[in-house]
Design a protein around this motif. Sequence first.
Motif, mmCIF file in Angstrom:
data_model
loop_
_atom_site.group_PDB
_atom_site.id
_atom_site.type_symbol
_atom_site.label_atom_id
_atom_site.label_comp_id
_atom_site.label_asym_id
_atom_site.label_seq_id
_atom_site.Cartn_x
_atom_site.Cartn_y
_atom_site.Cartn_z
ATOM 1 N N MET A 1 0.844 -1.192 0.000
ATOM 2 C CA MET A 1 0.000 0.000 0.000
ATOM 3 C C MET A 1 0.882 1.245 0.000
ATOM 4 N N ARG A 2 0.278 2.396 -0.350
ATOM 5 C CA ARG A 2 0.974 3.670 -0.325
ATOM 6 C C ARG A 2 0.645 4.402 0.976
ATOM 7 N N ALA A 3 1.650 5.075 1.521
ATOM 8 C CA ALA A 3 1.464 5.839 2.743
ATOM 9 C C ALA A 3 2.386 7.040 2.716
ATOM 10 N N ALA A 4 1.958 8.125 3.374
ATOM 11 C CA ALA A 4 2.805 9.309 3.521
ATOM 12 C C ALA A 4 3.618 9.153 4.797
ATOM 13 N N VAL A 5 4.926 9.281 4.693
ATOM 14 C CA VAL A 5 5.801 9.084 5.840
ATOM 15 C C VAL A 5 6.825 10.214 5.911
ATOM 16 N N PHE A 6 7.524 10.295 7.068
ATOM 17 C CA PHE A 6 8.685 11.159 7.191
ATOM 18 C C PHE A 6 9.764 10.398 7.948
ATOM 19 N N ASP A 7 11.025 10.630 7.568
ATOM 20 C CA ASP A 7 12.165 9.902 8.126
ATOM 21 C C ASP A 7 12.950 10.735 9.131
ATOM 22 N N ARG A 8 12.576 12.009 9.286
ATOM 23 C CA ARG A 8 13.238 12.888 10.245
ATOM 24 C C ARG A 8 12.295 14.039 10.527
ATOM 25 N N PHE A 9 12.486 14.692 11.651
ATOM 26 C CA PHE A 9 11.671 15.857 11.978
ATOM 27 C C PHE A 9 12.090 17.032 11.097
ATOM 28 N N GLY A 10 11.113 17.869 10.784
ATOM 29 C CA GLY A 10 11.457 19.023 9.964
ATOM 30 C C GLY A 10 10.244 19.675 9.332
ATOM 31 N N PRO A 11 10.447 20.469 8.291
ATOM 32 C CA PRO A 11 9.376 21.192 7.604
ATOM 33 C C PRO A 11 8.530 20.228 6.769
ATOM 34 N N PRO A 12 7.476 20.722 6.137
ATOM 35 C CA PRO A 12 6.618 19.842 5.337
ATOM 36 C C PRO A 12 7.369 19.015 4.295
ATOM 37 N N GLU A 13 8.494 19.542 3.820
ATOM 38 C CA GLU A 13 9.227 18.855 2.750
ATOM 39 C C GLU A 13 9.831 17.516 3.177
ATOM 40 N N LEU B 1 -1.578 8.211 14.258
ATOM 41 C CA LEU B 1 -0.358 8.247 13.442
ATOM 42 C C LEU B 1 -0.319 7.195 12.343
ATOM 43 N N ASN B 2 -1.484 6.916 11.730
ATOM 44 C CA ASN B 2 -1.464 5.988 10.588
ATOM 45 C C ASN B 2 -2.592 6.244 9.590
ATOM 46 N N GLY B 3 -3.218 7.419 9.664
ATOM 47 C CA GLY B 3 -4.361 7.682 8.802
ATOM 48 C C GLY B 3 -4.023 8.066 7.379
ATOM 49 N N ALA B 4 -2.830 8.612 7.141
ATOM 50 C CA ALA B 4 -2.460 9.066 5.795
ATOM 51 C C ALA B 4 -1.883 7.908 4.999
ATOM 52 N N ALA B 5 -2.714 6.909 4.789
ATOM 53 C CA ALA B 5 -2.291 5.679 4.117
ATOM 54 C C ALA B 5 -3.502 5.031 3.464
ATOM 55 N N GLU B 6 -3.246 4.146 2.514
ATOM 56 C CA GLU B 6 -4.356 3.508 1.818
ATOM 57 C C GLU B 6 -5.089 2.500 2.687
ATOM 58 N N LEU B 7 -4.399 1.903 3.644
ATOM 59 C CA LEU B 7 -5.009 0.932 4.545
ATOM 60 C C LEU B 7 -4.592 1.229 5.977
ATOM 61 N N LEU B 8 -5.506 0.999 6.918
ATOM 62 C CA LEU B 8 -5.144 1.088 8.332
ATOM 63 C C LEU B 8 -5.985 0.087 9.117
ATOM 64 N N CYS B 9 -5.460 -0.330 10.256
ATOM 65 C CA CYS B 9 -6.174 -1.242 11.141
ATOM 66 C C CYS B 9 -6.510 -0.503 12.439
ATOM 67 N N VAL B 10 -7.767 -0.643 12.865
ATOM 68 C CA VAL B 10 -8.235 0.032 14.067
ATOM 69 C C VAL B 10 -9.139 -0.905 14.851
ATOM 70 N N ALA B 11 -9.271 -0.646 16.148
ATOM 71 C CA ALA B 11 -10.166 -1.437 16.989
ATOM 72 C C ALA B 11 -11.606 -1.229 16.534
ATOM 73 N N ALA B 12 -12.326 -2.315 16.335
ATOM 74 C CA ALA B 12 -13.701 -2.227 15.842
ATOM 75 C C ALA B 12 -14.592 -1.424 16.777
ATOM 76 N N GLU B 13 -14.312 -1.450 18.081
ATOM 77 C CA GLU B 13 -15.154 -0.757 19.045
ATOM 78 C C GLU B 13 -15.093 0.760 18.896
ATOM 79 N N ASN B 14 -14.078 1.266 18.202
ATOM 80 C CA ASN B 14 -13.933 2.709 18.022
ATOM 81 C C ASN B 14 -14.418 3.201 16.669
#
Length: 301
Positions: free
Chosen positions: A1-13, A92-105
């Motif tokens: 799947m595709r996801a938006a990630v960052f490898d270090r702290f910093g600006p939007p770039e 911290l996992n919503g900007a992705a094509e797939l995510l897993c979450v607790a059904a109760e929520n």
Amino acid sequence: MRAAVFDRFGPPEVLHVVHVPDPRPGPGEVRVRVLAAGVQPFDVAVRAGEMPWAKIQFPQTLGQEYAGLIDAVGEGVDDFVPGDPVLGSTMLNGAAELLCVAAENVVRKPAALDFPTAAALVAASQTASGSLLELGVGEGDVLLMHAAAGSVGTVATQLARRAGATVIGTASLRNHDRLRRQGAIPVTYGQDLIQDVRDLGLQPTAALDAAGGEAIAQSVELGIPLDRIGTIVDDKAAADHGTRVVRAGRDPKRLAAVIDLAARGEVVIPVQPFPLDEIVEAHRTVESRHSDGKVVLLIAS
């Protein structure tokens, strides 16, 4: 799947889109194929390294709110099936094509509500409704809503009006017409705010700060009781002035209640959409604090 990630702290770039392994739902979880994901100031702060308590593991995904379709269910989940439209909070996992979450929520998405709007309402609904509850805003109150054109302010204004309160909303001049449509009396934030509020001839009885800066000090000067001044953004000012920090937790029932209102057109929120591949620009827009609505990422399925 595709996801938006960052490898270090910093600006939007520092953000970029990559391919990562598909997650698998565990017991009690569902997997959601995300169609829309909200972008919050919290995401911006995490990316910038301003949330030292956040558990970060590079490469790190962002995103706290989503809307999409159930893709798979884990062991023990009987309330949802693949294809169900849903929305909810995540971490911290919503900007992705797939995510897993607790059904109760997970909250079911009404057919009348589109996916971008559903995602846009997730955090704002829970924060706004919980904050108004903590401050006891209701019939006969005059609420001073700082940053009334933001996502939390937009929802809080409409919920407060439904509860019987009069709302004075602070915003830049360009947003005053929108505030009037939401049922608020607009005033421009800044050094003249106190006098502008007094000129209305209305005494505020409660204040909710989603702006920071001088908002708490101005609320105190206007004579609002300290225990009815709450902030969601400025802990230091609250401590300095003896007012409240409101930490309205996540609550699927509160979220579902606002979502039902939105599906009936009784709560509205403007949405500014960006494709996932434009997440850098989406973060720039949130950082600017001058978006034309709640920033939402559109995730291609």
